[in-house]
Design a protein around this motif. Sequence first.
Motif, short mmCIF file in Angstrom:
data_model
loop_
_atom_site.label_atom_id
_atom_site.label_comp_id
_atom_site.label_asym_id
_atom_site.label_seq_id
_atom_site.Cartn_x
_atom_site.Cartn_y
_atom_site.Cartn_z
N ALA A 62 -141.15 -55.67 -50.81
CA ALA A 62 -140.33 -54.30 -51.08
C ALA A 62 -141.45 -52.81 -51.83
CB ALA A 62 -139.58 -54.53 -52.24
N ASP A 63 -142.26 -53.92 -52.61
CA ASP A 63 -143.34 -53.19 -53.72
C ASP A 63 -143.98 -52.00 -52.57
OD1 ASP A 63 -142.95 -54.52 -55.91
OD2 ASP A 63 -144.44 -55.43 -55.21
N VAL A 64 -144.67 -52.46 -51.53
CA VAL A 64 -144.61 -51.52 -51.00
C VAL A 64 -143.81 -50.54 -49.88
CG1 VAL A 64 -146.16 -51.27 -48.32
CG2 VAL A 64 -146.93 -53.60 -49.85
N LEU A 65 -142.81 -50.94 -49.96
CA LEU A 65 -142.00 -49.91 -49.16
C LEU A 65 -141.81 -48.75 -50.60
CD1 LEU A 65 -139.61 -52.03 -47.53
CD2 LEU A 65 -141.13 -50.22 -46.21
N ASN A 66 -141.86 -49.37 -51.75
CA ASN A 66 -141.48 -47.67 -52.85
C ASN A 66 -142.25 -47.83 -53.40
OD1 ASN A 66 -138.27 -49.28 -52.34
ND2 ASN A 66 -138.80 -51.69 -53.65
N THR A 67 -143.40 -47.97 -53.27
CA THR A 67 -145.04 -47.65 -53.95
C THR A 67 -145.61 -46.84 -53.15
OG1 THR A 67 -145.73 -49.46 -53.87
CG2 THR A 67 -144.48 -49.03 -56.19
N TYR A 68 -145.85 -47.32 -51.71
CA TYR A 68 -146.41 -46.04 -50.93
C TYR A 68 -146.28 -44.97 -50.98
CZ TYR A 68 -149.59 -50.70 -49.78
OH TYR A 68 -150.24 -51.48 -49.68
N ASP A 69 -147.60 -44.36 -50.68
CA ASP A 69 -146.43 -42.62 -50.13
C ASP A 69 -146.49 -43.05 -48.89
OD1 ASP A 69 -149.08 -42.21 -49.05
OD2 ASP A 69 -150.55 -41.36 -51.16
N GLU A 70 -146.21 -41.66 -48.40
CA GLU A 70 -145.78 -41.48 -46.89
C GLU A 70 -146.88 -41.47 -46.12
OE1 GLU A 70 -143.54 -38.01 -43.90
OE2 GLU A 70 -143.24 -38.07 -46.19
N ARG A 71 -148.41 -40.90 -46.39
CA ARG A 71 -149.32 -40.96 -45.28
C ARG A 71 -149.65 -42.87 -45.42
NH1 ARG A 71 -153.74 -36.36 -45.72
NH2 ARG A 71 -151.78 -34.98 -45.21
N GLU A 72 -149.19 -43.05 -46.33
CA GLU A 72 -150.21 -44.37 -46.57
C GLU A 72 -149.08 -45.17 -45.64
OE1 GLU A 72 -152.93 -47.28 -46.91
OE2 GLU A 72 -153.32 -45.41 -46.99
N LEU A 73 -147.77 -45.18 -45.44
CA LEU A 73 -146.81 -45.95 -44.79
C LEU A 73 -146.76 -45.78 -43.39
CD1 LEU A 73 -143.73 -45.66 -47.17
CD2 LEU A 73 -144.52 -48.17 -46.50
N GLN A 133 -143.90 -57.27 -39.44
CA GLN A 133 -145.32 -57.58 -38.60
C GLN A 133 -145.96 -57.06 -39.95
OE1 GLN A 133 -146.92 -58.75 -34.38
NE2 GLN A 133 -147.94 -56.49 -34.94
N ALA A 134 -146.15 -54.97 -39.55
CA ALA A 134 -147.20 -54.28 -40.79
C ALA A 134 -146.93 -54.46 -42.02
CB ALA A 134 -146.44 -52.67 -39.99
N LEU A 135 -145.58 -55.07 -42.29
CA LEU A 135 -145.88 -55.46 -43.88
C LEU A 135 -146.63 -56.53 -44.20
CD1 LEU A 135 -142.07 -53.61 -44.30
CD2 LEU A 135 -144.20 -52.95 -45.15
N ARG A 136 -145.97 -57.28 -42.95
CA ARG A 136 -146.59 -58.86 -43.60
C ARG A 136 -148.32 -58.45 -43.55
NH1 ARG A 136 -146.73 -61.81 -38.95
NH2 ARG A 136 -148.85 -62.08 -38.64
N ILE A 137 -148.35 -58.45 -42.66
CA ILE A 137 -150.05 -58.11 -42.53
C ILE A 137 -150.94 -57.74 -44.00
CG2 ILE A 137 -151.94 -57.16 -41.09
CD1 ILE A 137 -150.37 -57.59 -38.43
N GLU A 138 -149.87 -56.73 -44.09
CA GLU A 138 -149.93 -55.57 -45.68
C GLU A 138 -150.13 -56.15 -46.62
OE1 GLU A 138 -151.75 -52.43 -47.83
OE2 GLU A 138 -151.77 -52.58 -45.87
N VAL A 139 -148.68 -56.82 -46.96
CA VAL A 139 -149.17 -57.50 -48.03
C VAL A 139 -150.15 -59.20 -48.49
CG1 VAL A 139 -147.38 -59.38 -48.98
CG2 VAL A 139 -146.05 -57.09 -49.05
N ASN A 140 -150.24 -59.50 -47.03
CA ASN A 140 -150.95 -60.92 -47.23
C ASN A 140 -152.84 -60.65 -47.42
OD1 ASN A 140 -148.94 -62.56 -47.88
ND2 ASN A 140 -147.83 -62.21 -46.38
N GLY A 141 -153.26 -58.93 -46.63
CA GLY A 141 -154.34 -58.85 -47.03
C GLY A 141 -154.70 -59.52 -45.80
N GLU A 142 -153.81 -60.10 -44.77
CA GLU A 142 -154.41 -60.65 -43.55
C GLU A 142 -155.58 -60.12 -42.46
OE1 GLU A 142 -151.33 -61.52 -40.33
OE2 GLU A 142 -150.53 -62.01 -42.58
N LEU A 143 -155.84 -58.78 -41.86
CA LEU A 143 -156.91 -58.53 -41.39
C LEU A 143 -158.33 -58.70 -41.72
CD1 LEU A 143 -155.23 -55.65 -38.95
CD2 LEU A 143 -156.36 -58.18 -38.88
#
Length: 243
Positions: A62-73, A133-143
Amino acid sequence: MRAVYDEIGEVLADEGVSTVAAVLFDLGVSSLQLDEADRGFAYAQDAPLDMRMSQDAGRTAADVLNTYDERELERVLREYGEERFARRIAREVVARREQLPFERSADLVELLRRAIPAASQRTGGHPGKRTFQALRIEVNGELDAWRAALPAAIAALGVGGRIAVLSYHSLEDRITKQALAAGARSTTPPDLPVELPEHAPYLRLLTRGAETADPTETETNPRATPARLRAAERIRATEEPRP
């Protein structure tokens, strides 16, 4: 030891272990976690948009969706989810959150059903698959964790030691492929008539490309379908310090 992949060097040091005989990485997400309705991983169940592997700290989906700018999303969706409609989805997310912030997975699924063309939904599976999938990877810094963990694990291998990696995402597999291939390739300058010992390969590949699950396994366990296995053996010591 409970630790993130990229802490492997610290864990071994704390345990007084200088080299290891084998390392196995299974980069898949725990099915038990995916199936916990209140974690927000599953697009088929309405739940808070959390998606953290460890709920002790850190940003949520939710933080990612609500705070990242359009280009970063757009970048997150395109790079980590390989989503064709990343730009359209990012634009819709930003427009929607100005009216009402994202809190639950059902809100996101509803938006994705509107943003992704119906024809693509009919042929490409659930519209939430790639975005979640993309949000999960971003939230957890998996890559980022994987990019740091793999060289640290290779450095910890003793001669004759083996490393095997099961990945489930094309970017994870690409990182693995490049690291193992680099270790299996000579770095001797092409104009030298003999190979210098310090430039000789220090890994030997044990798989021909990436091995995949056979049809029998994927029929009984569909989550094994994207799995890719790569393995290598350390064939000489190197003097480089551990990452």
